[in-house]
Design a protein around this motif. Structure first.
Motif, short mmCIF file in Angstrom:
data_model
loop_
_atom_site.label_atom_id
_atom_site.label_comp_id
_atom_site.label_asym_id
_atom_site.label_seq_id
_atom_site.Cartn_x
_atom_site.Cartn_y
_atom_site.Cartn_z
N ASN A 90 24.99 83.27 15.91
CA ASN A 90 24.94 82.48 17.14
C ASN A 90 24.29 81.11 16.91
OD1 ASN A 90 25.93 84.89 18.07
ND2 ASN A 90 24.29 85.28 19.53
N PRO A 91 23.10 81.05 16.32
CA PRO A 91 22.52 79.74 16.05
C PRO A 91 23.37 78.88 15.12
CG PRO A 91 20.85 81.43 15.88
CD PRO A 91 22.16 82.14 16.00
N GLN A 92 24.02 79.51 14.13
CA GLN A 92 24.83 78.71 13.20
C GLN A 92 26.02 78.08 13.90
OE1 GLN A 92 23.84 78.17 9.88
NE2 GLN A 92 25.28 76.50 10.27
N VAL A 93 26.63 78.80 14.83
CA VAL A 93 27.71 78.24 15.63
C VAL A 93 27.21 77.01 16.40
CG1 VAL A 93 29.10 78.66 17.70
CG2 VAL A 93 29.11 80.33 15.84
N MET A 94 26.03 77.14 16.99
CA MET A 94 25.46 76.03 17.75
C MET A 94 25.09 74.88 16.83
SD MET A 94 24.60 74.88 20.77
CE MET A 94 24.38 76.24 21.92
N ILE A 95 24.50 75.17 15.68
CA ILE A 95 24.12 74.13 14.72
C ILE A 95 25.35 73.31 14.32
CG2 ILE A 95 23.40 73.75 12.32
CD1 ILE A 95 21.45 76.16 12.76
N ASN A 96 26.45 73.99 14.00
CA ASN A 96 27.66 73.29 13.57
C ASN A 96 28.24 72.44 14.69
OD1 ASN A 96 27.47 74.40 11.01
ND2 ASN A 96 28.81 76.13 11.48
N GLY A 107 32.09 96.99 13.85
CA GLY A 107 33.42 96.53 13.49
C GLY A 107 34.17 95.95 14.68
N ILE A 108 34.11 96.64 15.82
CA ILE A 108 34.78 96.16 17.03
C ILE A 108 34.15 94.85 17.48
CG2 ILE A 108 35.23 96.66 19.45
CD1 ILE A 108 35.25 99.63 18.70
N ALA A 109 32.81 94.80 17.46
CA ALA A 109 32.12 93.58 17.88
C ALA A 109 32.44 92.41 16.95
CB ALA A 109 30.61 93.83 17.91
N ALA A 110 32.59 92.70 15.65
CA ALA A 110 32.90 91.63 14.69
C ALA A 110 34.26 91.02 14.98
CB ALA A 110 32.86 92.19 13.27
N ARG A 111 35.23 91.85 15.33
CA ARG A 111 36.57 91.33 15.65
C ARG A 111 36.52 90.46 16.91
NH1 ARG A 111 38.01 96.52 13.87
NH2 ARG A 111 38.13 97.36 15.99
N ARG A 112 35.81 90.93 17.91
CA ARG A 112 35.69 90.15 19.14
C ARG A 112 34.92 88.85 18.87
NH1 ARG A 112 37.28 87.37 23.17
NH2 ARG A 112 35.79 87.17 24.89
N SER A 113 33.90 88.90 18.02
CA SER A 113 33.13 87.70 17.68
C SER A 113 34.02 86.66 17.02
CB SER A 113 31.97 88.06 16.75
OG SER A 113 31.04 88.90 17.41
N GLU A 114 34.89 87.10 16.13
CA GLU A 114 35.83 86.18 15.48
C GLU A 114 36.75 85.53 16.51
OE1 GLU A 114 37.86 88.36 12.48
OE2 GLU A 114 36.10 88.57 11.18
N GLU A 115 37.19 86.33 17.49
CA GLU A 115 38.05 85.79 18.55
C GLU A 115 37.32 84.71 19.34
OE1 GLU A 115 39.21 88.97 21.07
OE2 GLU A 115 40.53 89.94 19.60
N ILE A 116 36.07 84.98 19.70
CA ILE A 116 35.29 84.01 20.49
C ILE A 116 35.14 82.71 19.72
CG2 ILE A 116 33.00 83.52 21.42
CD1 ILE A 116 32.77 86.56 22.02
N ILE A 117 34.78 82.80 18.46
CA ILE A 117 34.58 81.60 17.64
C ILE A 117 35.88 80.80 17.52
CG2 ILE A 117 34.04 80.80 15.30
CD1 ILE A 117 32.10 83.24 15.16
N HIS A 118 36.99 81.52 17.30
CA HIS A 118 38.30 80.86 17.16
C HIS A 118 38.73 80.23 18.48
CE1 HIS A 118 42.36 80.09 15.78
NE2 HIS A 118 42.82 80.70 16.86
N HIS A 121 37.05 79.01 20.83
CA HIS A 121 36.27 77.83 21.20
C HIS A 121 36.30 76.75 20.11
CE1 HIS A 121 34.70 80.76 24.10
NE2 HIS A 121 34.39 79.71 24.84
N GLY A 122 37.09 76.97 19.07
CA GLY A 122 37.23 75.97 18.02
C GLY A 122 35.94 75.70 17.27
N LEU A 123 35.16 76.75 17.03
CA LEU A 123 33.86 76.60 16.40
C LEU A 123 33.86 77.17 14.99
CD1 LEU A 123 31.74 77.57 19.53
CD2 LEU A 123 32.15 75.26 18.62
N ILE A 124 32.76 76.96 14.29
CA ILE A 124 32.61 77.43 12.91
C ILE A 124 31.29 78.17 12.79
CG2 ILE A 124 32.39 76.71 10.49
CD1 ILE A 124 33.97 74.17 11.26
#
Length: 258
Positions: A18-24, A74-85, A87-90
Motif C-alpha cells: 500500500n505505501p509503495q503504491v502511494m510512493i510511486n 491467494g484470493i486477496a492477491a488477485r484482487r490486489s492486482e486488479e485494484i492496482i491495474h 487505477h493505473g498504479l505500480i
C-alpha cells in the motif's frame, strides 16, 4: 525553523504494498522525493499493548482474525492486482527514490535524517504513531493518509467498521494533518468509494489507497504552496481496532462482510 528545499517531499512509512503504491503515485508528481522507512513493530509488542488495553482474550481474538484473514492470501492477491491495474498504479519498488532505513520513526536517527533531508512537507502512511518529540523535530507540515473517514472511523479497519455498521456511504479515506492524537488532526481531503463484492478486510486498505492518491497529491501540493486549509469534520469520534475473530466470523456469516 530549519531552511528546507522548496518542494522536497518526505514520506515516512513502515513499508508494504500500500505505501509503495502511494510512493510511486506521489513520485510521478514530485521528483524530489525521499523516504524514511522504519522497521515494522514486532507482533509480540502489538499483542502485549492490545492485551493491556483490552485484556488477553480480546487481544488474542484480534490476532486470530488477522491470521484467519490472511488464509485467503491467494484470493486477496488477485484482487490486489486488479485494484492496482484498474487505477493505473505500480506496486514495485522504485530505485529512483532514495530510502533511509531506521529502526523507528521516533528514534534520534530519524530526527537526524529529517534534518539532513530538509523537507517542505512530510507525508506519513502505514507507520507507527509519531511521538510529540518526533513531531517537534519536523520543521514543516506533517500530513497523514488514513484508511477510514474521520472522526467516525479513526484508528484501524475504518472501511470494515463502516460496512459492519451499515454506514457504507462513509467507506473511504481521509488525508489530514498530524497532531498528538490518533487521526485527530484537521481534515484536508476525504474520498468516499464503493468496495467490490470481492473486497475483504485484506483488500479494503489497498482499495482506499489506490483510490485516494489524488487527494494525497493535492494535500502535498497545498503544503508546498502554503495553501493548507484544514477543517474539523462532523460526526461522532470513535477509535477503531481490528475485530476479534468471533465478531469477524459473525459479520462474515450473517452480513457477508469479511
Amino acid at each position: 525553523m530549519t531552511e528546507h528545499s522548496s518542494s522536497r517531499v518526505l514520506i515516512m512509512t513502515a513499508g508494504g504494498i500500500n505505501p509503495q503504491v502511494m510512493i510511486n503515485a506521489i513520485h510521478r508528481e514530485f521528483s524530489d522525493l525521499h523516504v524514511i522507512q522504519e522497521e515494522a513493530e514486532r507482533k509480540s509488542v502489538l499483542l502485549k499493548r492490545r492485551a493491556k488495553r483490552f485484556g488477553w482474550m480480546h487481544a488474542l481474538g484480534q490476532l486470530a482474525t488477522m491470521i484467519a484473514s490472511r488464509l485467503g492470501k491467494g484470493i486477496a492477491a488477485r484482487r490486489s492486482e486488479e485494484i492496482i491495474h484498474e487505477h493505473g498504479l505500480i506496486a514495485a519498488s522504485n530505485p529512483a527514490v532514495p530510502v533511509t532505513s531506521v529502526s523507528s520513526l521516533n528514534d534520534a536517527s530519524c530526527h537526524a535524517a529529517v534534518s539532513a533531508i530538509r523537507p517542505a512537507v512530510v507525508f506519513t502512511i502505514s507507520c507507527r504513531i509519531l511521538s510529540s518529540r518526533t513531531l517537534a523535530a519536523i520543521p514543516c507540515p506533517v500530513i497523514n493518509f488514513h484508511a477510514g473517514i474521520n472522526p467516525m472511523y479513526r484508528g484501524q479497519m475504518g472501511g470494515y467498521w463502516a460496512l459492519v455498521e451499515g454506514d457504507a456511504q462513509n467507506f473511504g479515506a481521509t488525508v489530514h494533518l498530524v497532531d498528538n492524537g490518533v487521526d485527530t488532526g484537521g481534515t484536508l481531503y476525504e474520498k468516499r468509494i464503493s468496495p467490490a463484492r470481492s473486497d475483504t478486510m485484506a483488500t479494503y486498505p489497498l482499495l482506499m489507497t489506490a483510490s485516494a492518491t489524488d487527494i494525497a497529491i493535492k494535500a502535498i501540493q497545498d503544503a508546498i504552496t502554503g495553501n493548507l486549509k484544514p477543517y474539523e469534520p462532523s460526526g461522532p469520534s470513535a477509535l477503531r481496532f481490528p475485530p476479534p475473530i468471533w465478531t469477524w466470523l459473525y459479520h462474515g456469516i450473517t452480513k457477508k462482510i469479511w
